[in-house]
Design an enzyme around this catalytic site. Structure first.
Site, PDB file in Angstrom:
ATOM      1  CB  CYS A  34      -2.948  -0.741   5.076  1.00 38.38           C
ATOM      2  SG  CYS A  34      -2.763   0.792   6.027  1.00 38.38           S
TER       3      CYS A  34
ATOM      4  CB  CYS B 257      -5.759  -0.661   9.198  1.00 38.05           C
ATOM      5  SG  CYS B 257      -6.100  -0.626   7.414  1.00 38.05           S
TER       6      CYS B 257
ATOM      7  CB  CYS C 281      -5.352   2.929   3.864  1.00 37.11           C
ATOM      8  SG  CYS C 281      -6.265   1.489   4.439  1.00 37.11           S
TER       9      CYS C 281
ATOM     10  CB  CYS D 148      -6.762   3.033   8.762  1.00 33.78           C
ATOM     11  SG  CYS D 148      -5.210   2.937   7.829  1.00 33.78           S
TER      12      CYS D 148
ATOM     13  CB  CYS E  63       4.504   6.332  -6.922  1.00 24.68           C
ATOM     14  SG  CYS E  63       6.218   6.550  -6.494  1.00 24.68           S
TER      15      CYS E  63
END
Length: 128
Positions: A45, A48, A94, A97, A117
């Protein structure tokens, strides 16, 4: 990870990342840095640093965005109903976060038939 307010997210992220990760924006197809990446490694990510996807599950879907058959762990991402733009889709965020990553569609080649995607701007690639 401690919870950040929007001003802190703006400081941490580029304007494009902020728009995509925090405002659920989308980059144009075939413009992101990872849609055509074929290196071996992990996709984290961008907000984070949580591990989200592995290159072993990445494939060329022809969509112009990085596509994966599955996250590294189902607990790494959350799926939410997205009714924006006059359609119903499944948004991927995510789990650590709550940043917007992209969408998941039921047209992938893997065992589960899913295509995650994901916006390149939502990711940071770590080569192995």
């Amino acid at each position: 990870m401690r919870k950040l307010d929007e001003a802190q997210w703006r400081e941490r992220l580029t304007p494009e990342q902020y728009h995509i990760l925090r405002e659920a924006g989308t980059e144009r197809a075939f413009t992101g840095r990872y849609w055509n990446n074929h290196e071996t490694g992990e996709y984290l990510c961008a907000a984070c640093g949580a591990e989200l996807f592995d290159s072993d599950t990445k494939y060329d879907s022809g969509s112009g965005w990085p596509s994966f058959t599955a996250p590294v762990d189902r607990a790494a991402v959350d799926a939410l109903v997205d009714r924006s733009h006059g359609m119903v889709r499944t948004e991927v965020r995510c789990a650590r976060c709550d940043s917007h990553l992209g969408h998941v569609f039921p047209d992938g080649p893997g065992a589960d038939g899913l295509r995650f995607c994901i916006n390149s701007a939502s990711l940071r690639f770590e080569p192995r």
